[in-house]
Design a protein around this motif. Structure first.
Motif, PDB file in Angstrom:
ATOM      1  N   GLY A 281       0.870  -1.283   0.027  1.00 51.31           N
ATOM      2  CA  GLY A 281      -0.039   0.033  -0.065  1.00 51.31           C
ATOM      3  C   GLY A 281       0.633   1.407   0.041  1.00 51.31           C
ATOM      4  N   ASN A 282       0.369   2.372   0.787  1.00 47.48           N
ATOM      5  CA  ASN A 282       1.182   3.618   0.697  1.00 47.48           C
ATOM      6  C   ASN A 282       2.459   3.429   1.032  1.00 47.48           C
ATOM      7  OD1 ASN A 282      -1.069   5.039  -0.476  1.00 47.48           O
ATOM      8  ND2 ASN A 282      -1.846   5.338   1.716  1.00 47.48           N
ATOM      9  N   ILE A 283       2.783   2.870   2.318  1.00 47.20           N
ATOM     10  CA  ILE A 283       4.218   2.739   2.784  1.00 47.20           C
ATOM     11  C   ILE A 283       4.773   1.577   2.128  1.00 47.20           C
ATOM     12  CG2 ILE A 283       5.371   1.933   4.877  1.00 47.20           C
ATOM     13  CD1 ILE A 283       4.638   4.862   5.219  1.00 47.20           C
ATOM     14  N   GLY A 284       4.390   0.713   1.824  1.00 47.38           N
ATOM     15  CA  GLY A 284       4.940  -0.513   1.191  1.00 47.38           C
ATOM     16  C   GLY A 284       5.535  -0.274  -0.234  1.00 47.38           C
ATOM     17  N   SER A 285       4.628   0.530  -0.811  1.00 48.97           N
ATOM     18  CA  SER A 285       4.988   1.026  -2.496  1.00 48.97           C
ATOM     19  C   SER A 285       6.013   2.071  -2.273  1.00 48.97           C
ATOM     20  CB  SER A 285       3.720   1.740  -3.263  1.00 48.97           C
ATOM     21  OG  SER A 285       3.065   2.744  -2.610  1.00 48.97           O
ATOM     22  N   THR A 286       6.163   2.995  -1.282  1.00 51.72           N
ATOM     23  CA  THR A 286       6.952   4.092  -1.107  1.00 51.72           C
ATOM     24  C   THR A 286       8.314   3.587  -0.843  1.00 51.72           C
ATOM     25  OG1 THR A 286       5.265   5.591  -0.595  1.00 51.72           O
ATOM     26  CG2 THR A 286       7.604   6.174  -0.048  1.00 51.72           C
ATOM     27  N   VAL A 287       8.327   2.390   0.096  1.00 49.60           N
ATOM     28  CA  VAL A 287       9.782   1.640   0.288  1.00 49.60           C
ATOM     29  C   VAL A 287      10.238   1.215  -0.771  1.00 49.60           C
ATOM     30  CG1 VAL A 287      10.698   0.093   1.821  1.00 49.60           C
ATOM     31  CG2 VAL A 287       8.953   1.755   3.039  1.00 49.60           C
ATOM     32  N   ALA A 288       9.300   0.443  -1.612  1.00 48.99           N
ATOM     33  CA  ALA A 288       9.763  -0.170  -2.752  1.00 48.99           C
ATOM     34  C   ALA A 288      10.415   1.036  -3.710  1.00 48.99           C
ATOM     35  CB  ALA A 288       8.684  -0.739  -3.503  1.00 48.99           C
ATOM     36  N   ARG A 289       9.840   2.066  -3.796  1.00 47.67           N
ATOM     37  CA  ARG A 289      10.395   2.917  -4.583  1.00 47.67           C
ATOM     38  C   ARG A 289      11.859   3.392  -4.141  1.00 47.67           C
ATOM     39  NH1 ARG A 289       4.669   4.725  -4.641  1.00 47.67           N
ATOM     40  NH2 ARG A 289       3.915   4.389  -6.741  1.00 47.67           N
ATOM     41  N   LEU A 290      11.945   3.632  -3.062  1.00 49.54           N
ATOM     42  CA  LEU A 290      13.278   4.281  -2.304  1.00 49.54           C
ATOM     43  C   LEU A 290      14.210   2.932  -2.583  1.00 49.54           C
ATOM     44  CD1 LEU A 290      11.841   5.978   0.967  1.00 49.54           C
ATOM     45  CD2 LEU A 290      12.973   6.908  -1.056  1.00 49.54           C
ATOM     46  N   ALA A 291      13.736   1.836  -2.379  1.00 52.56           N
ATOM     47  CA  ALA A 291      14.627   0.738  -2.384  1.00 52.56           C
ATOM     48  C   ALA A 291      15.294   0.604  -3.943  1.00 52.56           C
ATOM     49  CB  ALA A 291      14.057  -0.528  -1.804  1.00 52.56           C
ATOM     50  N   VAL A 292      14.210   0.586  -4.706  1.00 53.95           N
ATOM     51  CA  VAL A 292      14.841   0.542  -6.171  1.00 53.95           C
ATOM     52  C   VAL A 292      15.699   1.483  -6.672  1.00 53.95           C
ATOM     53  CG1 VAL A 292      14.031   0.667  -8.544  1.00 53.95           C
ATOM     54  CG2 VAL A 292      12.677  -1.061  -6.968  1.00 53.95           C
ATOM     55  N   ALA A 293      15.700   2.827  -6.191  1.00 58.29           N
ATOM     56  CA  ALA A 293      16.319   3.763  -6.497  1.00 58.29           C
ATOM     57  C   ALA A 293      17.530   3.697  -6.007  1.00 58.29           C
ATOM     58  CB  ALA A 293      15.672   5.045  -5.985  1.00 58.29           C
ATOM     59  N   ALA A 294      17.622   2.886  -4.903  1.00 61.04           N
ATOM     60  CA  ALA A 294      18.993   2.674  -4.101  1.00 61.04           C
ATOM     61  C   ALA A 294      19.649   1.485  -4.754  1.00 61.04           C
ATOM     62  CB  ALA A 294      18.745   2.379  -2.583  1.00 61.04           C
ATOM     63  N   GLY A 295      19.192   0.668  -5.662  1.00 57.96           N
ATOM     64  CA  GLY A 295      19.926  -0.347  -6.220  1.00 57.96           C
ATOM     65  C   GLY A 295      19.489  -1.806  -5.758  1.00 57.96           C
ATOM     66  N   TYR A 296      18.332  -1.834  -4.830  1.00 60.86           N
ATOM     67  CA  TYR A 296      17.755  -3.155  -4.581  1.00 60.86           C
ATOM     68  C   TYR A 296      16.918  -3.583  -5.378  1.00 60.86           C
ATOM     69  CZ  TYR A 296      19.724  -2.076   0.197  1.00 60.86           C
ATOM     70  OH  TYR A 296      20.295  -2.044   1.396  1.00 60.86           O
ATOM     71  N   ASP A 297      16.768  -4.930  -5.539  1.00 63.49           N
ATOM     72  CA  ASP A 297      15.558  -5.781  -6.129  1.00 63.49           C
ATOM     73  C   ASP A 297      14.407  -5.619  -5.124  1.00 63.49           C
ATOM     74  OD1 ASP A 297      16.958  -6.163  -8.395  1.00 63.49           O
ATOM     75  OD2 ASP A 297      17.903  -7.810  -7.681  1.00 63.49           O
ATOM     76  N   VAL A 298      13.145  -5.606  -5.502  1.00 61.90           N
ATOM     77  CA  VAL A 298      12.065  -5.851  -4.621  1.00 61.90           C
ATOM     78  C   VAL A 298      10.959  -6.829  -5.066  1.00 61.90           C
ATOM     79  CG1 VAL A 298      12.380  -3.302  -3.822  1.00 61.90           C
ATOM     80  CG2 VAL A 298      10.753  -4.142  -5.630  1.00 61.90           C
ATOM     81  N   VAL A 299      10.567  -7.536  -4.373  1.00 57.17           N
ATOM     82  CA  VAL A 299       9.562  -8.639  -4.556  1.00 57.17           C
ATOM     83  C   VAL A 299       8.153  -8.091  -3.692  1.00 57.17           C
ATOM     84  CG1 VAL A 299       8.558 -10.907  -4.614  1.00 57.17           C
ATOM     85  CG2 VAL A 299      10.968 -10.510  -4.896  1.00 57.17           C
ATOM     86  N   LEU A 300       7.282  -7.727  -4.503  1.00 54.32           N
ATOM     87  CA  LEU A 300       5.962  -7.004  -3.952  1.00 54.32           C
ATOM     88  C   LEU A 300       4.961  -7.902  -3.787  1.00 54.32           C
ATOM     89  CD1 LEU A 300       5.962  -4.463  -6.544  1.00 54.32           C
ATOM     90  CD2 LEU A 300       6.198  -3.684  -4.031  1.00 54.32           C
TER      91      LEU A 300
END
Length: 304
Positions: free
Chosen positions: A89-108
């Motif tokens: 949701g709001n927090i999860g998707s925001t953390v995902a955006r920040l993580a991708v920008a920092a070079g992490y892979d994400v699984v939603l």
């Protein structure tokens, strides 16, 4: 307003011994005879506790010993490259955006199925994919649990065993229903999730900041206007791992203490949203570690 009890953890001293494994601890309440053999519980006297309780007490003491031993701590490793999000949701998707920008892979993941996350995955690009909560938990080197508190028992415990888990939950009785342990102060939200995820390392984080401010206040390390976020957890190594992750996505941290203290960062406390601006301000205001530390210290047990 409800009161919260204050608790202080203590550790018993005694002779050094090899701690039982976690599997032995898990079996302690199911197979007493087996545990007595492996733990060499002495014959009972009038002053000796029952075997089941003796095994459980030893397991609790051994867990405390492990947590004091750096060899047992989760490490910030270069191969921690994937963030598993249970809730998007709001927090999860925001953390995902920040993580991708920092070079992490994400699984939603979410409760409605991977197909409902197609647009978010497309926005995030090739570093993102969608799965079930169990798949996100399995894939993540660090997991972020960001579901309504009422659903915390649905979080896949087995898949998160041994992992660092960031808990973003807050308690909203109007949404979650009345939870007695939170009403009487005998537990915190972080402690509830840790009980459910008995073999994981839970760290409270991201629960005190508005998601729009989380998106806008990220800054590079060393920036004069870098913002800090509070964290709480029972495992020093897990908190170190989370501190490293937050640093990479643009935030400093303030360690509040154990999960028993995470009431200080919950809804209606001084550090909840206010240091970063109001809900009506989409940009937010940077709040450094000193500001956040002062707000955390100003919390009272009757708040929230």
């Amino acid at each position: 307003m409800r009161s919260r009890s204050r608790r202080v953890s203590t550790h018993s001293s005694g002779t050094a011994q090899t701690p039982p494994s976690r599997s032995a601890c898990q079996r302690a309440n199911r197979r007493v005879t087996f545990t007595m053999i492996n733990l060499r519980v002495p014959a009972r006297t009038e002053d000796t506790p029952p075997p089941r309780r003796a095994a459980a007490d030893l397991c609790r003491r051994s867990r405390a010993a492990r947590m004091r031993n750096p060899a047992w701590w989760p490490q910030v490793r270069a191969d921690m490259t994937t963030i598993g999000l249970i809730g998007s949701g709001n927090i999860g998707s925001t953390v995902a955006r920040l993580a991708v920008a920092a070079g992490y892979d994400v699984v939603l993941s979410n409760s409605r199925g991977p197909e409902t996350l197609r647009d978010l995955v497309a926005e995030l690009g090739p570093r993102a994919r969608a799965g079930t909560p169990a798949q996100a938990a399995t894939a993540g080197d660090i997991a972020v649990v960001t579901v309504p508190l009422k659903a915390y028992r649905d979080v896949p415990a087995d898949a998160l065993a041994g992992k660092v888990v960031i808990d973003t939950n807050n308690y909203y009785p109007e949404r979650d229903g009345v939870i007695a342990e939170l009403e009487d102060g005998s537990a915190t939200t972080g402690e509830l999730l840790q009980r459910h995820l008995a073999d994981a390392h839970v760290v409270k984080g991201f629960n005190n900041i508005y998601f729009k401010h989380l998106a806008t206040l990220s800054r590079p390390a060393g920036a004069a206007d870098r913002t800090a976020l509070p964290i709480a957890g029972d495992d020093a190594g897990a908190k170190r791992t989370v501190t490293g992750f937050l640093d990479r996505i643009g935030y400093d941290t303030v360690d509040v203490g154990p999960l028993a203290e995470n009431w200080r960062t919950q809804r209606d406390t001084p550090v909840y949203v206010t240091p970063y601006g109001s809900f009506t301000d989409p940009v937010g205001t940077p709040a450094d570690a000193g500001t956040v530390r002062k707000a955390v210290a100003a919390a009272t047990p009757d708040a929230g």
